[in-house]
Design an enzyme around this catalytic site. Sequence first.
Site, PDB file in Angstrom:
ATOM      1  N   THR A   1       3.078   3.423  -5.493  1.00 23.15           N
ATOM      2  CA  THR A   1       3.023   2.690  -6.884  1.00 23.15           C
ATOM      3  C   THR A   1       1.457   1.897  -6.699  1.00 23.15           C
ATOM      4  OG1 THR A   1       5.322   2.251  -6.301  1.00 23.15           O
ATOM      5  CG2 THR A   1       4.164   0.612  -7.964  1.00 23.15           C
TER       6      THR A   1
ATOM      7  N   HIS B   1       0.744  -1.230  -0.038  1.00 24.18           N
ATOM      8  CA  HIS B   1      -0.003   0.000  -0.097  1.00 24.18           C
ATOM      9  C   HIS B   1       1.008   1.149  -0.040  1.00 24.18           C
ATOM     10  CE1 HIS B   1      -3.029  -2.945   1.238  1.00 24.18           C
ATOM     11  NE2 HIS B   1      -3.808  -2.167   0.604  1.00 24.18           N
ATOM     12  N   ASN B   2       1.538   1.479  -1.259  1.00 21.81           N
ATOM     13  CA  ASN B   2       2.523   2.703  -1.419  1.00 21.81           C
ATOM     14  C   ASN B   2       1.770   3.429  -2.394  1.00 21.81           C
ATOM     15  OD1 ASN B   2       3.553   1.033  -3.465  1.00 21.81           O
ATOM     16  ND2 ASN B   2       4.917   0.179  -1.963  1.00 21.81           N
TER      17      ASN B   2
END
Length: 856
Positions: free
Chosen positions: A587, A584-585
């Site tokens: 990207t 969950h970033n």
Amino acid sequence: MTRRRGGPEAPGGPFADRIAAARQRVRGAAAASMGCAPSIHTSENRTFSHSDGEDEGVDVDVPGPAPRSIQRWSTAPGLVEPQPRDNGASKVSVADVQFGPMRFHQDQLQVLLVFTKEDSQCNGFHRACEKAGFKCTVAKEVQTVLTCFQDKLHDIIIIDHRHPRQMDAEALCRSIRSSKFSENTVIVGVVRRVDKEESSLMPFLAAGFTRRFIENPNVMACYNELLQLACGEVRSQLKLRACNSVFTALEKSQEAIEITSEDHIIQYANPAFESTMGYQSGELIGKELAQVPINEKKGDLLDAINSCVTVDKEWQGVYHTQKKNGDNIQQNVKIIPVIGQGGKIRHYVSIIRVCNGNNKVETTTECVQTDSQTDNQAGKHKDRRKHSMDAKAVSSRTSDVSSQRRHSSLARIHSMMIEAPITKVINIINAAQENSPVPVTEALNRVLDILRTTELYSPQFNAQDDPHATDLVGGLMSDGLRRFSGNEYILATKNLPPLSNNLATPVSLHDVPPRIALAIENEEQWDFDIFELEVATQNRPLIYLGLKTFARFGMCEFLQCSETTLRSWFQMIESNYHSSNPYHNSTHAADVLHATAYFLSRDKIKETLDRIDEVAALIAATVHDVDHPGRTNSFLCNAGNQLAVLYNDTAVLESHHVALAFQLTLENDQCNIFKQMERNDYRTLRQSIIDMVLATEMTKHFEHVNKFINSINKPLTAQESEEPDRSLEDIKAMLKTPESRALIKRMMIKCADVSNPCRPLEHCIEWAARISEEYFSQTDEEKQLDLPVVMPVFDRNTCSIPKSQISFIDYFITDMFDAWDAFVDLPNLMQHIDDNFRYWKGLDEKKLRSLRPPPE
């Protein structure tokens, strides 16, 4: 009560008094022929004219006029069946009897003559039986009468009542009536010719006689009497006997059935009705149950019922009634009036189905195939990829059309005043059960049980069937308090480079480094490589992809903001994604944005959504996981995190993502992309963004998918199938309603959010590694903090990544993308799902638990 007839030779002969209240007219001609002659009983070497009844008799069946010499065998003393005298006698035709919708065959009538002497009257009835084609038996001794009757169960018994000293006819009649077999037998007493005033009819009737016949030995008089009995009392008794089969059906019926009088007094209630109302057998007879209408307009409902039944029409609807224990229950009732004598309503038949289901048939409902979400999911992971998507789509659409057409017809059954849509649905299903076959009724009972639960869209999983799917559901869709055991596995995940929150250089679409420009060159294609962009941008893919995507959709023109403001907003949003999260970033946010933009470019979506919908979708995709801590909602709730406290353990992360996005945007004027918008447009846009981000919460996953299927796919397929010539404008109008557009946008961001299994295999493997590492990290922390482990199978020492991916695809991805593909048409995505599923299946079949097979 007696009545004198014509003389002995009168053409019509005398007629006996009528005792029964209602008689049927004499049917058939007197000369109608009969197929065979009656069986004959006679005395040994004697003709019927002999009067001695003490000799042993013989019982012989003769097909026609009896010959002079007949075979002999024994019968009861005193019983004689005489020989026929009239070789040319006409016979009464035995036809089928129609009793309402019931038809049955009437056997040859049997007549028992009880005469102590063979006089002219006995001989007259014998010859009349022969003429009518009835089987005749003569009993001369009283003691043999009952035994003979119980042996043959005669339809008519004629007893000589003229000589009380020789035979007590009334006592004999009472003796016969005491037998349980005599209920449908007609007993006639032959009396002497006396004036009416000289005899009373009441003792005669009290003894059990059906009617009396004034002595008249004329054959035609006796023949006419027998005809009237056969077409009157005997046939009526035959119909009453047939009623036993009807009552047997009512007693065994699972439908609750009640029959009341015209004054609404209960005359009959079958066991199903008694059980439903909580009464013992026979306890309801003679009572009147209070009926309370479901709505407050009681008078209107009662008027509606009366207006139907008083004109001989059935009424169907819903009312409440009271059980024996005082509880009120809601019932679907069909009331049918029954017309009686005088053309008046004499009875009301009520067929009742309780609206809260019938547990009696629940044990058999499992054999009925239903199209429920849970049943579909339970067997998919066995081997669901054996059939092509096209075949399944055709089958599904055909089923949908049939189902939709049936639902449309059911909706017109009757109009009811109700408070909630789900109540109306339940009432319609109850009404549909009335005329449905047993398997359908049982299946609908199961449907009603499901509809009455609160978790209508939450599947029920068995940990023994698929612990990975169960843990995914438990971890992503519940409060995380489930505990299950996992499997053994050792994972080696790739090391991810640390990400920086600070932008090294200013970003502009007019000054993009060549490597980054090359990485985002094909961003309009589905197979776009987000990981290459991640490396090229040094873990800042969101801002570059976002600026190009937003420019392609003209976002700045719509928002009336500058590119500088938009760039600042992207920088601010990306900086609030946690670079330390494996999955969950930013990207992942860029990947979801790319998928959303790809969906928005499909023709079906462009035809359906408005410009403001496109803007809301792109912004929602960008911010949908901002400030994600790398832990699930279940973890935050179990840990008592301040976000869980703030949002009352409900949609914690999703509420935080969208709230923080608006907070960060509005508090900094340099990043406020909404500052130039009109108030109403901004409020509409804001609500749409909030709705889409909240739709990514997994607890509502099945609800959103099922609503989309039932509200978009099925009506669209039904319209196209039922009305192929209908204009495209009508279909577009249906899809462009605010409700339809909201469902489409929710489905779109949900599919974009979990599109990893739809990506090319290498991308799918990389995403699987990242999400697994994040779940492993959460399990490690839960064990360290002594918190409930919400997804035990995601233990880095015991997990099988192929199994987890198989379960995720089976239980979350396939149904959703099948529905989305049916609407948008995405064959390339569906092919990727198939390919990736086969890849994970192949690893699992080899008992491998890692991301890739070992090198050869």
